[in-house]
Every structure is written in C-alpha cells, then in structure tokens.
Design a protein around this motif. Structure first.
Motif, PDB file in Angstrom:
ATOM      1  N   MET A  69     -10.904 -80.638  10.755  1.00 21.96           N
ATOM      2  CA  MET A  69     -10.159 -79.491  10.513  1.00 21.96           C
ATOM      3  C   MET A  69      -9.660 -79.756   8.740  1.00 21.96           C
ATOM      4  O   MET A  69      -9.458 -78.921   8.346  1.00 21.96           O
ATOM      5  N   ILE A  70      -9.033 -80.789   8.803  1.00 21.95           N
ATOM      6  CA  ILE A  70      -8.495 -81.408   7.446  1.00 21.95           C
ATOM      7  C   ILE A  70      -9.535 -81.350   6.406  1.00 21.95           C
ATOM      8  O   ILE A  70      -9.279 -80.893   5.415  1.00 21.95           O
ATOM      9  N   LEU A  71     -10.747 -81.828   6.722  1.00 20.43           N
ATOM     10  CA  LEU A  71     -11.782 -81.660   5.792  1.00 20.43           C
ATOM     11  C   LEU A  71     -12.094 -80.289   5.450  1.00 20.43           C
ATOM     12  O   LEU A  71     -12.528 -79.984   4.194  1.00 20.43           O
ATOM     13  N   ILE A  72     -12.111 -79.368   6.244  1.00 16.62           N
ATOM     14  CA  ILE A  72     -12.314 -77.907   5.964  1.00 16.62           C
ATOM     15  C   ILE A  72     -11.250 -77.386   4.937  1.00 16.62           C
ATOM     16  O   ILE A  72     -11.794 -76.721   4.028  1.00 16.62           O
ATOM     17  N   ALA A  73     -10.094 -77.601   4.950  1.00 17.22           N
ATOM     18  CA  ALA A  73      -8.857 -77.226   4.273  1.00 17.22           C
ATOM     19  C   ALA A  73      -9.177 -77.885   3.044  1.00 17.22           C
ATOM     20  O   ALA A  73      -9.066 -77.119   1.842  1.00 17.22           O
ATOM     21  N   ILE A  74      -9.443 -79.096   2.933  1.00 19.32           N
ATOM     22  CA  ILE A  74      -9.670 -79.867   1.640  1.00 19.32           C
ATOM     23  C   ILE A  74     -10.869 -79.218   0.866  1.00 19.32           C
ATOM     24  O   ILE A  74     -10.783 -78.848  -0.339  1.00 19.32           O
ATOM     25  N   ILE A  75     -11.987 -78.953   1.560  1.00 18.63           N
ATOM     26  CA  ILE A  75     -13.117 -78.313   0.976  1.00 18.63           C
ATOM     27  C   ILE A  75     -12.714 -76.830   0.322  1.00 18.63           C
ATOM     28  O   ILE A  75     -13.101 -76.285  -0.892  1.00 18.63           O
ATOM     29  N   TYR A  76     -12.124 -76.088   1.258  1.00 15.94           N
ATOM     30  CA  TYR A  76     -11.465 -74.613   0.809  1.00 15.94           C
ATOM     31  C   TYR A  76     -10.694 -74.862  -0.317  1.00 15.94           C
ATOM     32  O   TYR A  76     -10.765 -73.875  -1.125  1.00 15.94           O
TER      33      TYR A  76
ATOM     34  N   MET B 130      -6.554 -61.437  -7.427  1.00 15.29           N
ATOM     35  CA  MET B 130      -6.163 -61.007  -6.146  1.00 15.29           C
ATOM     36  C   MET B 130      -6.958 -60.860  -5.279  1.00 15.29           C
ATOM     37  O   MET B 130      -6.780 -61.112  -4.106  1.00 15.29           O
ATOM     38  N   ILE B 131      -8.223 -60.335  -5.424  1.00 15.76           N
ATOM     39  CA  ILE B 131      -9.269 -59.846  -4.703  1.00 15.76           C
ATOM     40  C   ILE B 131      -9.896 -61.185  -4.187  1.00 15.76           C
ATOM     41  O   ILE B 131      -9.993 -61.364  -3.118  1.00 15.76           O
ATOM     42  N   LEU B 132     -10.006 -62.199  -5.144  1.00 16.48           N
ATOM     43  CA  LEU B 132     -10.489 -63.394  -4.948  1.00 16.48           C
ATOM     44  C   LEU B 132      -9.532 -64.346  -3.789  1.00 16.48           C
ATOM     45  O   LEU B 132      -9.942 -65.095  -2.891  1.00 16.48           O
ATOM     46  N   ALA B 133      -8.385 -64.020  -4.151  1.00 12.17           N
ATOM     47  CA  ALA B 133      -7.490 -64.928  -3.381  1.00 12.17           C
ATOM     48  C   ALA B 133      -7.158 -64.372  -1.956  1.00 12.17           C
ATOM     49  O   ALA B 133      -7.297 -64.956  -0.780  1.00 12.17           O
ATOM     50  N   CYS B 134      -7.335 -63.123  -1.760  1.00  2.03           N
ATOM     51  CA  CYS B 134      -7.358 -62.338  -0.268  1.00  2.03           C
ATOM     52  C   CYS B 134      -8.675 -62.809   0.399  1.00  2.03           C
ATOM     53  O   CYS B 134      -8.540 -63.122   1.550  1.00  2.03           O
ATOM     54  N   LEU B 135      -9.800 -62.686  -0.373  1.00  2.00           N
ATOM     55  CA  LEU B 135     -11.014 -62.966   0.350  1.00  2.00           C
ATOM     56  C   LEU B 135     -11.076 -64.517   0.855  1.00  2.00           C
ATOM     57  O   LEU B 135     -11.322 -64.751   1.865  1.00  2.00           O
ATOM     58  N   TRP B 136     -10.585 -65.305  -0.040  1.00  2.00           N
ATOM     59  CA  TRP B 136     -10.206 -66.418   0.307  1.00  2.00           C
ATOM     60  C   TRP B 136      -9.597 -67.092   1.432  1.00  2.00           C
ATOM     61  O   TRP B 136      -9.986 -67.698   2.197  1.00  2.00           O
ATOM     62  N   LEU B 137      -8.563 -66.314   1.537  1.00  2.00           N
ATOM     63  CA  LEU B 137      -7.675 -66.498   2.573  1.00  2.00           C
ATOM     64  C   LEU B 137      -8.289 -66.012   3.872  1.00  2.00           C
ATOM     65  O   LEU B 137      -8.199 -66.670   4.963  1.00  2.00           O
ATOM     66  N   VAL B 138      -8.947 -65.076   3.959  1.00  2.00           N
ATOM     67  CA  VAL B 138      -9.503 -64.440   5.167  1.00  2.00           C
ATOM     68  C   VAL B 138     -10.591 -65.210   5.533  1.00  2.00           C
ATOM     69  O   VAL B 138     -10.644 -65.621   6.777  1.00  2.00           O
ATOM     70  N   MET B 139     -11.591 -65.875   4.650  1.00  5.87           N
ATOM     71  CA  MET B 139     -12.420 -66.679   5.218  1.00  5.87           C
ATOM     72  C   MET B 139     -11.755 -68.036   5.734  1.00  5.87           C
ATOM     73  O   MET B 139     -12.537 -68.476   6.619  1.00  5.87           O
TER      74      MET B 139
ATOM     75  N   GLU C  23     -10.867 -71.493  10.104  1.00  3.40           N
ATOM     76  CA  GLU C  23      -9.934 -72.352  10.804  1.00  3.40           C
ATOM     77  C   GLU C  23      -9.877 -71.998  12.459  1.00  3.40           C
ATOM     78  O   GLU C  23      -9.767 -72.954  13.411  1.00  3.40           O
ATOM     79  N   VAL C  24      -9.799 -70.611  12.604  1.00  4.15           N
ATOM     80  CA  VAL C  24      -9.792 -70.063  13.962  1.00  4.15           C
ATOM     81  C   VAL C  24     -11.032 -70.432  14.750  1.00  4.15           C
ATOM     82  O   VAL C  24     -10.991 -70.832  15.800  1.00  4.15           O
ATOM     83  N   THR C  25     -11.989 -70.182  14.020  1.00  5.27           N
ATOM     84  CA  THR C  25     -13.400 -70.789  14.545  1.00  5.27           C
ATOM     85  C   THR C  25     -13.285 -71.838  14.990  1.00  5.27           C
ATOM     86  O   THR C  25     -13.751 -72.427  16.072  1.00  5.27           O
TER      87      THR C  25
END
Length: 74
Positions: free
Chosen positions: A1-8, A30-39, A44-46
C-alpha cells in the motif's frame, strides 16, 4: 500500500511540474489534482478491500435488476 502511495506521489509531482513548466492555467492544475485524488483514493480503497468484495459482485449488483426488468415476462 505504501508503494502505491509512493508511485502516485511521484506521478503527481511529475504532472504538476509539467503543468507549471508549460504555464497551464490554474483550472488545469485543479482538474489534474482532483482527478489524481479520486484515482488515488479509488486505488487505495480497492487495495484495502480486495478480500471483502469482488468485481463480479459489483457487476451483478448493477445489472441484475436490469436483467430482471427485461425478462419480467418469462
């Protein structure tokens, strides 16, 4: 899970630097930041819930009522 956060995080920093370097508008940032946050949140939830649910359950939850409605006469 930490690796996913580092890559993102790395991808987010690279995208942010690209937008700043090419002088994109604040709206684009802002569009990029919102899309990045949603993905990131979705990934992480998945990852966290991978043992509790499957994609098949979600698909059946969405399409089973539609299938019952279509074949109500049978």
């Amino acid at each position: 899970m930490i690796l996913i956060a580092i890559i993102y995080g790395a991808v987010g920093i690279l995208e942010w630097r690209y937008l700043r370097k090419n002088k994109r508008s604040m709206r684009s940032v802002m569009i990029l930041a919102c899309l990045w946050l949603v993905m990131f949140t979705g990934m992480e939830v998945t990852y966290a819930l991978r043992d509790r649910w499957s994609l098949g359950l979600i698909i059946s939850f969405i399409f089973e009522p539609i299938q019952r409605f279509l074949f109500i006469g049978d």
